[in-house]
Design a protein around this motif. Sequence first.
Motif, mmCIF file in Angstrom:
data_model
loop_
_atom_site.group_PDB
_atom_site.id
_atom_site.type_symbol
_atom_site.label_atom_id
_atom_site.label_comp_id
_atom_site.label_asym_id
_atom_site.label_seq_id
_atom_site.Cartn_x
_atom_site.Cartn_y
_atom_site.Cartn_z
ATOM 1 N N ARG A 123 0.953 -1.230 -0.153
ATOM 2 C CA ARG A 123 0.326 -0.074 0.063
ATOM 3 C C ARG A 123 1.093 1.333 0.197
ATOM 4 N N ARG A 124 1.744 1.566 0.925
ATOM 5 C CA ARG A 124 2.874 2.777 1.004
ATOM 6 C C ARG A 124 3.506 2.291 -0.357
ATOM 7 N N ALA A 125 3.706 1.308 -1.002
ATOM 8 C CA ALA A 125 4.860 1.708 -2.374
ATOM 9 C C ALA A 125 3.852 2.430 -2.988
ATOM 10 N N LEU A 126 2.421 1.763 -3.070
ATOM 11 C CA LEU A 126 1.496 2.564 -4.292
ATOM 12 C C LEU A 126 1.110 3.293 -3.716
ATOM 13 N N ASP A 127 0.776 4.212 -2.770
ATOM 14 C CA ASP A 127 1.013 5.382 -2.208
ATOM 15 C C ASP A 127 2.246 6.548 -2.729
ATOM 16 N N ALA A 128 3.751 6.164 -2.758
ATOM 17 C CA ALA A 128 4.421 6.700 -3.022
ATOM 18 C C ALA A 128 5.013 6.505 -4.457
ATOM 19 N N GLY A 129 3.970 5.731 -4.749
ATOM 20 C CA GLY A 129 3.901 6.154 -6.955
ATOM 21 C C GLY A 129 5.308 5.019 -7.344
ATOM 22 N N CYS A 130 5.733 3.897 -6.159
ATOM 23 C CA CYS A 130 6.803 3.502 -7.007
ATOM 24 C C CYS A 130 6.763 2.811 -8.008
ATOM 25 N N LYS A 131 7.907 2.760 -8.632
ATOM 26 C CA LYS A 131 7.470 1.886 -9.798
ATOM 27 C C LYS A 131 7.922 0.586 -10.807
ATOM 28 N N VAL A 132 9.013 0.548 -8.705
ATOM 29 C CA VAL A 132 9.244 -1.155 -8.956
ATOM 30 C C VAL A 132 9.173 -1.499 -7.904
ATOM 31 N N ALA A 133 8.979 -2.908 -7.241
ATOM 32 C CA ALA A 133 8.713 -3.397 -5.579
ATOM 33 C C ALA A 133 9.258 -3.798 -5.503
ATOM 34 N N GLY A 134 9.405 -5.397 -4.077
ATOM 35 C CA GLY A 134 9.559 -6.791 -4.341
ATOM 36 C C GLY A 134 9.943 -7.227 -3.127
ATOM 37 N N ALA A 135 10.468 -7.743 -2.245
ATOM 38 C CA ALA A 135 11.226 -8.130 -1.757
ATOM 39 C C ALA A 135 12.863 -8.544 -1.054
ATOM 40 N N THR A 136 12.625 -8.510 -0.114
ATOM 41 C CA THR A 136 14.300 -8.568 0.759
ATOM 42 C C THR A 136 14.210 -9.791 1.870
ATOM 43 N N VAL A 137 15.037 -10.705 1.081
ATOM 44 C CA VAL A 137 15.757 -11.453 2.289
ATOM 45 C C VAL A 137 16.931 -10.838 3.594
ATOM 46 N N HIS A 138 16.977 -10.523 4.282
ATOM 47 C CA HIS A 138 17.838 -9.857 5.167
ATOM 48 C C HIS A 138 18.450 -11.051 6.512
ATOM 49 N N LEU A 139 19.667 -10.606 7.633
ATOM 50 C CA LEU A 139 20.411 -10.910 8.606
ATOM 51 C C LEU A 139 18.686 -9.903 9.236
ATOM 52 N N VAL A 140 18.301 -10.749 10.324
ATOM 53 C CA VAL A 140 17.545 -10.666 11.751
ATOM 54 C C VAL A 140 18.368 -9.497 12.342
ATOM 55 N N THR A 141 18.292 -8.723 12.749
ATOM 56 C CA THR A 141 18.878 -7.632 14.208
ATOM 57 C C THR A 141 17.449 -7.126 14.632
ATOM 58 N N ALA A 142 18.464 -6.338 15.817
ATOM 59 C CA ALA A 142 17.754 -5.796 16.918
ATOM 60 C C ALA A 142 16.224 -4.790 15.922
ATOM 61 N N GLU A 143 17.223 -4.074 15.068
ATOM 62 C CA GLU A 143 16.376 -3.101 14.957
ATOM 63 C C GLU A 143 15.200 -3.639 13.119
ATOM 64 N N LEU A 144 13.836 -3.541 13.651
ATOM 65 C CA LEU A 144 13.404 -3.967 13.159
ATOM 66 C C LEU A 144 13.895 -3.657 11.018
ATOM 67 N N ASP A 145 13.691 -4.932 10.867
ATOM 68 C CA ASP A 145 13.617 -4.827 9.318
ATOM 69 C C ASP A 145 14.828 -4.182 8.630
ATOM 70 N N HIS A 146 16.080 -4.332 9.406
ATOM 71 C CA HIS A 146 17.492 -3.311 9.623
ATOM 72 C C HIS A 146 18.667 -4.180 9.042
ATOM 73 N N GLY A 147 18.392 -5.298 8.934
ATOM 74 C CA GLY A 147 19.872 -6.327 8.699
ATOM 75 C C GLY A 147 20.342 -6.269 7.374
ATOM 76 N N PRO A 148 21.498 -7.198 7.758
ATOM 77 C CA PRO A 148 21.977 -6.545 6.302
ATOM 78 C C PRO A 148 21.662 -7.711 5.320
ATOM 79 N N ILE A 149 21.235 -7.283 3.837
ATOM 80 C CA ILE A 149 20.983 -7.947 3.153
ATOM 81 C C ILE A 149 21.286 -8.780 2.727
ATOM 82 N N VAL A 150 20.961 -10.409 2.068
ATOM 83 C CA VAL A 150 20.480 -11.312 1.597
ATOM 84 C C VAL A 150 20.945 -11.450 -0.012
#
Length: 210
Positions: A123-150
């Motif tokens: 919803r947020r990507a569409l509201d921001a007018g993004c032309k691409v979207a996707g998914a990220t696999v990342h290592l999990v850290t205490a900070e939400l959705d912020h870990g190193p991207i795999v």
Amino acid sequence: MKNIVIAISGRGSNMEAIVRACESERWDARIALVVSNRADAGGLVFARERGIATAVVDHRTFASREAFDAELADVIDAAAPAVVVLAGFMRILTPGFVARFAGRLVNVHPSLLPAFPGLHTHRRALDAGCKVAGATVHLVTAELDHGPIVAQAVVPVRAGDTPDDLAERVLVQEHVLYPRAVRWLAAGELRIDGDVVHHTRGESQLLVAA
Ligand SMILES: Nc1nc2c(c(=O)[nH]1)N[C@@H](CN(C=O)c1ccc(C(=O)N[C@@H](CCC(=O)O)C(=O)O)cc1)CN2
Ligand SMILES: NCC(=O)N[C@@H]1O[C@H](COP(=O)([O-])[O-])[C@@H](O)[C@H]1O
């Protein structure tokens, strides 16, 4: 053989993709446990039908987030995991839990991080007018959705897309991306250099869907 534990909260389609890949590609690993914070998680039915051990740790029955995480960690630890996979798992984990599994705890997030951490990403990507979207696999850290991207997968945003349209398009790519990333982690094929993750055999860490 390495043990993998998968944590879910709902239908578990990513868990299913990982189970199927583990079997069909003959990984040197096994899915030792599927655990959910919700007893009604549809993915539990699939896991049980495949003869995979399951457990439920209902977050609503604990007085605090820390108490829930401590019990969840004990249940997971009992399966002696080399890798802990969050697959549609919808609880924010405490620093104590993350520290217990640091380096072997991975998540798939339905956006191109660092854009759109948290919830309601499509919803947020569409509201921001993004032309691409996707998914990220990342290592999990205490900070939400912020870990190193795999690894990441990119999909186009099309005119008239609803959040559900985008979610469906992204999910197809998650089902390819996540098993690949979990296989790498279980096989010890990831090298972390600060915040940058490299695959040591040089497989592509990027999927681009037309
Ligand atoms: N410490 C961390 N915990 C978790 C991470 C992380 O990176 N660090 N990733 C999430 C997965 N996730 C997005 O990919 C995510 C899951 C849940 C939430 C959230 O706001 N949860 C609410 C409850 C929402 C609900 O029950 O529907 C909450 O926990 O209060 C945000 C992002 C997994 N955990
Ligand atoms: N923040 C976590 C999150 O939103 N995860 C997302 O839940 C969807 C359903 O997963 P599932 O079909 O594997 O249960 C997936 O798109 C996954 O990226």
